[in-house]
Design an enzyme around this catalytic site. Structure first.
Site, PDB file in Angstrom:
ATOM      1  N   ASP A 130     -69.383  -8.464 -26.589  1.00 17.97           N
ATOM      2  CA  ASP A 130     -68.079  -8.764 -26.009  1.00 17.97           C
ATOM      3  C   ASP A 130     -67.289  -9.646 -26.985  1.00 17.97           C
ATOM      4  O   ASP A 130     -67.826 -10.570 -27.592  1.00 17.97           O
ATOM      5  CB  ASP A 130     -68.249  -9.485 -24.657  1.00 17.97           C
ATOM      6  CG  ASP A 130     -66.977  -9.451 -23.836  1.00 17.97           C
ATOM      7  OD1 ASP A 130     -66.955  -8.774 -22.794  1.00 17.97           O
ATOM      8  OD2 ASP A 130     -65.994 -10.114 -24.245  1.00 17.97           O
ATOM      9  N   ILE A 131     -65.993  -9.352 -27.108  1.00 21.64           N
ATOM     10  CA  ILE A 131     -65.142 -10.087 -28.047  1.00 21.64           C
ATOM     11  C   ILE A 131     -64.897 -11.522 -27.578  1.00 21.64           C
ATOM     12  O   ILE A 131     -64.524 -12.381 -28.382  1.00 21.64           O
ATOM     13  CB  ILE A 131     -63.816  -9.306 -28.249  1.00 21.64           C
ATOM     14  CG1 ILE A 131     -63.180  -9.618 -29.584  1.00 21.64           C
ATOM     15  CG2 ILE A 131     -62.861  -9.529 -27.088  1.00 21.64           C
ATOM     16  CD1 ILE A 131     -62.052  -8.674 -29.964  1.00 21.64           C
ATOM     17  N   ASN A 165     -67.617  -5.254 -13.073  1.00 23.48           N
ATOM     18  CA  ASN A 165     -66.399  -5.657 -12.361  1.00 23.48           C
ATOM     19  C   ASN A 165     -65.636  -4.401 -11.968  1.00 23.48           C
ATOM     20  O   ASN A 165     -65.512  -3.468 -12.779  1.00 23.48           O
ATOM     21  CB  ASN A 165     -65.525  -6.544 -13.247  1.00 23.48           C
ATOM     22  CG  ASN A 165     -66.154  -7.897 -13.509  1.00 23.48           C
ATOM     23  OD1 ASN A 165     -66.807  -8.461 -12.633  1.00 23.48           O
ATOM     24  ND2 ASN A 165     -65.985  -8.416 -14.712  1.00 23.48           N
ATOM     25  N   VAL A 206     -60.583  -3.559 -18.303  1.00 26.09           N
ATOM     26  CA  VAL A 206     -60.725  -2.322 -19.084  1.00 26.09           C
ATOM     27  C   VAL A 206     -61.253  -1.255 -18.132  1.00 26.09           C
ATOM     28  O   VAL A 206     -62.349  -1.398 -17.562  1.00 26.09           O
ATOM     29  CB  VAL A 206     -61.685  -2.513 -20.275  1.00 26.09           C
ATOM     30  CG1 VAL A 206     -61.845  -1.186 -21.030  1.00 26.09           C
ATOM     31  CG2 VAL A 206     -61.169  -3.601 -21.216  1.00 26.09           C
ATOM     32  N   HIS A 224     -68.226  -0.464 -17.624  1.00 21.91           N
ATOM     33  CA  HIS A 224     -69.056  -1.191 -18.579  1.00 21.91           C
ATOM     34  C   HIS A 224     -69.904  -2.178 -17.808  1.00 21.91           C
ATOM     35  O   HIS A 224     -69.432  -2.815 -16.862  1.00 21.91           O
ATOM     36  CB  HIS A 224     -68.202  -1.904 -19.627  1.00 21.91           C
ATOM     37  CG  HIS A 224     -67.051  -2.681 -19.066  1.00 21.91           C
ATOM     38  ND1 HIS A 224     -65.877  -2.062 -18.647  1.00 21.91           N
ATOM     39  CD2 HIS A 224     -66.893  -3.991 -18.809  1.00 21.91           C
ATOM     40  CE1 HIS A 224     -65.049  -2.973 -18.181  1.00 21.91           C
ATOM     41  NE2 HIS A 224     -65.642  -4.162 -18.247  1.00 21.91           N
ATOM     42  N   HIS A 244     -71.655  -5.600 -18.011  1.00 21.54           N
ATOM     43  CA  HIS A 244     -71.766  -6.865 -18.751  1.00 21.54           C
ATOM     44  C   HIS A 244     -73.224  -7.332 -18.693  1.00 21.54           C
ATOM     45  O   HIS A 244     -73.807  -7.406 -17.601  1.00 21.54           O
ATOM     46  CB  HIS A 244     -70.923  -7.958 -18.089  1.00 21.54           C
ATOM     47  CG  HIS A 244     -69.450  -7.762 -18.147  1.00 21.54           C
ATOM     48  ND1 HIS A 244     -68.642  -8.427 -19.057  1.00 21.54           N
ATOM     49  CD2 HIS A 244     -68.615  -7.017 -17.389  1.00 21.54           C
ATOM     50  CE1 HIS A 244     -67.378  -8.090 -18.847  1.00 21.54           C
ATOM     51  NE2 HIS A 244     -67.333  -7.236 -17.840  1.00 21.54           N
TER      52      HIS A 244
HETATM   53  P1  AMP Z   1     -63.722  -6.528 -17.481  1.00 19.27           P
HETATM   54  O1  AMP Z   1     -62.844  -7.727 -17.240  1.00 19.27           O
HETATM   55  O2  AMP Z   1     -64.939  -6.470 -16.609  1.00 19.27           O
HETATM   56  O3  AMP Z   1     -62.918  -5.235 -17.475  1.00 19.27           O
HETATM   57  O4  AMP Z   1     -64.316  -6.734 -18.934  1.00 19.27           O
HETATM   58  C1  AMP Z   1     -63.683  -6.329 -20.099  1.00 19.27           C
HETATM   59  C2  AMP Z   1     -64.353  -7.054 -21.210  1.00 19.27           C
HETATM   60  O5  AMP Z   1     -64.008  -6.428 -22.434  1.00 19.27           O
HETATM   61  C3  AMP Z   1     -63.955  -8.537 -21.337  1.00 19.27           C
HETATM   62  O6  AMP Z   1     -65.116  -9.349 -21.197  1.00 19.27           O
HETATM   63  C4  AMP Z   1     -63.341  -8.614 -22.718  1.00 19.27           C
HETATM   64  O7  AMP Z   1     -63.641  -9.823 -23.373  1.00 19.27           O
HETATM   65  C5  AMP Z   1     -63.950  -7.426 -23.419  1.00 19.27           C
HETATM   66  N1  AMP Z   1     -63.185  -6.879 -24.537  1.00 19.27           N
HETATM   67  C6  AMP Z   1     -61.852  -6.670 -24.576  1.00 19.27           C
HETATM   68  N2  AMP Z   1     -61.510  -6.128 -25.762  1.00 19.27           N
HETATM   69  C7  AMP Z   1     -62.657  -6.007 -26.475  1.00 19.27           C
HETATM   70  C8  AMP Z   1     -62.972  -5.523 -27.791  1.00 19.27           C
HETATM   71  N3  AMP Z   1     -62.017  -5.045 -28.623  1.00 19.27           N
HETATM   72  N4  AMP Z   1     -64.258  -5.565 -28.186  1.00 19.27           N
HETATM   73  C9  AMP Z   1     -65.219  -6.051 -27.382  1.00 19.27           C
HETATM   74  N5  AMP Z   1     -64.994  -6.509 -26.133  1.00 19.27           N
HETATM   75  C10 AMP Z   1     -63.733  -6.493 -25.696  1.00 19.27           C
END
Ligand code: AMP
Ligand code: ZN
Length: 114
Positions: free
Chosen positions: A30-31, A87, A96, A100, A102
């Site tokens: 995760d970024i 989520n 997103v 996914h 986590h």
């Molecule tokens: P959610 O809020 O459950 O949709 O999680 C989306 C996750 O994607 C968050 O924890 C972000 O930090 C992560 N995220 C967003 N952009 C990127 C990226 N380019 N590379 C890796 N993780 C990302």
């Protein structure tokens, strides 16, 4: 899905720190990590939310969960404990819309979450 961030990572159009990949699943750091380990386990096929799953997806969801446990084991956090979270939609803070899992660990995690 052309405008999907995770589809773009899968297609290597956007870089990511990939920690695992096979024909059906990819996992990357995760970024914005919420712990020493914070990996996202993602199916290569675009599925927007858990609400969009069908019985045909039972296999991929099982693979995702098993991959989460395998990554935790590799990182040495399986026995101590880790959290695996999907989520879904607004109230859970989904940002997103490509499912996914986590995988968060490496520190004590409070419960219930905020
Ligand atoms: P959610 O809020 O459950 O949709 O999680 C989306 C996750 O994607 C968050 O924890 C972000 O930090 C992560 N995220 C967003 N952009 C990127 C990226 N380019 N590379 C890796 N993780 C990302
Ligand atoms: Zn996607």
């Amino acid at each position: 899905m052309p405008d999907c961030l995770f589809c773009k990572i899968i297609a290597r159009e956007i870089p990511a720190s990939i920690v695992y990949e096979d024909d059906r699943v990819i996992a990357f750091n995760d970024i914005n990590p919420q712990g020493p380990t914070h990996v996202l386990v993602v199916p290569k096929r675009h599925i927007a939310t858990l609400n969009d799953l069908s019985t045909a997806d039972d296999g991929i969801v099982g693979e995702m969960v098993r991959r989460a446990a395998a990554i935790a084991s590799e990182r040495g956090i399986a026995t101590g404990g880790f959290r695996a979270v999907f989520n879904t939609n607004r109230d859970a803070g989904q940002t997103v819309f490509h499912i996914h899992l986590h995988v968060i660990g490496g520190r004590p995690l409070a419960w219930p979450p905020g």
